[in-house]
Design an enzyme around this catalytic site. Structure first.
Site, PDB file in Angstrom:
ATOM      1  N   LYS A  20      15.501  11.789  14.374  1.00 55.27           N
ATOM      2  CA  LYS A  20      16.717  11.706  14.996  1.00 55.27           C
ATOM      3  C   LYS A  20      17.419  10.408  15.124  1.00 55.27           C
ATOM      4  CE  LYS A  20      15.521  15.230  18.293  1.00 55.27           C
ATOM      5  NZ  LYS A  20      15.732  15.728  19.668  1.00 55.27           N
TER       6      LYS A  20
ATOM      7  N   TYR B 145      21.924  23.172  16.807  1.00 59.20           N
ATOM      8  CA  TYR B 145      21.329  23.303  18.312  1.00 59.20           C
ATOM      9  C   TYR B 145      22.015  24.580  19.168  1.00 59.20           C
ATOM     10  CZ  TYR B 145      19.020  18.734  18.891  1.00 59.20           C
ATOM     11  OH  TYR B 145      18.131  17.639  18.696  1.00 59.20           O
TER      12      TYR B 145
ATOM     13  N   ASN C  14      14.055  11.515  22.155  1.00 56.56           N
ATOM     14  CA  ASN C  14      12.514  11.670  21.691  1.00 56.56           C
ATOM     15  C   ASN C  14      12.485  11.806  20.134  1.00 56.56           C
ATOM     16  OD1 ASN C  14      13.758  14.002  20.919  1.00 56.56           O
ATOM     17  ND2 ASN C  14      12.808  15.346  22.484  1.00 56.56           N
TER      18      ASN C  14
ATOM     19  N   HIS D 171      12.746  15.763  15.667  1.00 52.06           N
ATOM     20  CA  HIS D 171      12.699  17.241  15.831  1.00 52.06           C
ATOM     21  C   HIS D 171      11.759  18.164  15.050  1.00 52.06           C
ATOM     22  CE1 HIS D 171      14.556  21.439  16.099  1.00 52.06           C
ATOM     23  NE2 HIS D 171      14.501  21.582  14.846  1.00 52.06           N
TER      24      HIS D 171
ATOM     25  N   GLU E  95      17.081  26.729  10.035  1.00 48.42           N
ATOM     26  CA  GLU E  95      17.380  25.110  10.010  1.00 48.42           C
ATOM     27  C   GLU E  95      17.281  24.619   8.452  1.00 48.42           C
ATOM     28  OE1 GLU E  95      14.392  23.834  12.632  1.00 48.42           O
ATOM     29  OE2 GLU E  95      15.471  24.678  14.434  1.00 48.42           O
TER      30      GLU E  95
HETATM   31  P1  CMP Z   1      14.534  19.072  20.560  1.00 46.21           P
HETATM   32  O1  CMP Z   1      13.054  19.519  20.365  1.00 46.21           O
HETATM   33  O2  CMP Z   1      15.165  18.427  19.207  1.00 46.21           O
HETATM   34  O3  CMP Z   1      15.348  20.354  20.982  1.00 46.21           O
HETATM   35  C1  CMP Z   1      16.382  20.283  21.985  1.00 46.21           C
HETATM   36  C2  CMP Z   1      16.495  18.922  22.482  1.00 46.21           C
HETATM   37  O4  CMP Z   1      17.245  18.905  23.636  1.00 46.21           O
HETATM   38  C3  CMP Z   1      15.233  18.343  22.636  1.00 46.21           C
HETATM   39  O5  CMP Z   1      14.674  17.716  21.535  1.00 46.21           O
HETATM   40  C4  CMP Z   1      15.769  17.026  23.865  1.00 46.21           C
HETATM   41  O6  CMP Z   1      15.765  15.876  23.062  1.00 46.21           O
HETATM   42  C5  CMP Z   1      17.170  17.658  24.091  1.00 46.21           C
HETATM   43  N1  CMP Z   1      17.129  17.732  25.725  1.00 46.21           N
HETATM   44  C6  CMP Z   1      17.925  16.941  26.344  1.00 46.21           C
HETATM   45  N2  CMP Z   1      17.821  17.169  27.686  1.00 46.21           N
HETATM   46  C7  CMP Z   1      17.121  18.270  27.627  1.00 46.21           C
HETATM   47  C8  CMP Z   1      16.531  19.072  28.911  1.00 46.21           C
HETATM   48  N3  CMP Z   1      17.001  18.969  30.191  1.00 46.21           N
HETATM   49  N4  CMP Z   1      15.818  20.180  28.621  1.00 46.21           N
HETATM   50  C9  CMP Z   1      15.325  20.542  27.103  1.00 46.21           C
HETATM   51  N5  CMP Z   1      15.816  19.434  26.114  1.00 46.21           N
HETATM   52  C10 CMP Z   1      16.686  18.672  26.590  1.00 46.21           C
END
Ligand code: CMP
Length: 144
Positions: free
Chosen positions: A10, A50, A113, A116, A127
């Site tokens: 990301k 998303y 984070n 993905h 995806e």
């Molecule tokens: P990802 O695995 O890319 O999938 C959804 C993303 O939403 C997740 O990583 C997080 O980076 C982001 N995210 C931000 N806030 C939240 C939250 N409260 N709960 C879950 N995902 C979140």
């Protein structure tokens, strides 16, 4: 069973120079890189990626963030790569990720984070089709 997963560094991961670390871990585990590209995702692409989170309170920020800079979109192939990839990446919240996972080793913030990974084989197929054209994925042999 050999399968494919969509793995994406990301914008925070690219910005911090973590692309090589991510690719290295998947390669050294034994997964084959069959597709890769660098792009700044449009808001439309980010929203489609998303889609399952559409309507959740964090959705607008999630889309803003993913389209805020360059990402490195990858497709890795190999034995159970979807499930094992998720294990290697760690829990969504880096503070809850097991030591040794990518998120635990490189992140502390849920919204930052770094990476993905597809959560199921079905998600992976959706995806990969969203981010890649079929002719952008290579078929080739590696050492066994
Ligand atoms: P990802 O695995 O890319 O999938 C959804 C993303 O939403 C997740 O990583 C997080 O980076 C982001 N995210 C931000 N806030 C939240 C939250 N409260 N709960 C879950 N995902 C979140």
């Amino acid at each position: 069973n050999s399968e494919r997963s969509f793995i994406m560094v990301k914008p925070d991961g690219v910005h911090r120079g973590l692309v090589g670390d991510v690719i290295k871990r998947f390669e050294q585990r034994g997964y084959k890189l069959v597709g890769i590209k660098v792009l700044v995702p449009s808001r439309e692409l980010a929203s489609k990626h998303y889609a399952e989170h559409d309507g959740k309170p964090f959705f607008p920020k999630l889309v803003d963030f993913l389209s805020s800079g360059a990402v490195v979109a990858c497709v890795f192939e190999g034995k159970d790569v979807v499930k094992t990839g998720r294990t290697m990446i760690g829990a969504t919240n880096p503070l809850a990720s097991a030591p040794g996972t990518l998120r635990a080793d490189f992140a502390v913030d849920m919204g930052r984070n770094i990476i993905h990974g597809s959560d199921s084989v079905e998600s992976a197929m959706r995806e990969i089709a969203l981010w890649f054209n079929a002719d952008e994925l290579a078929t080739y042999a590696t050492a066994t």
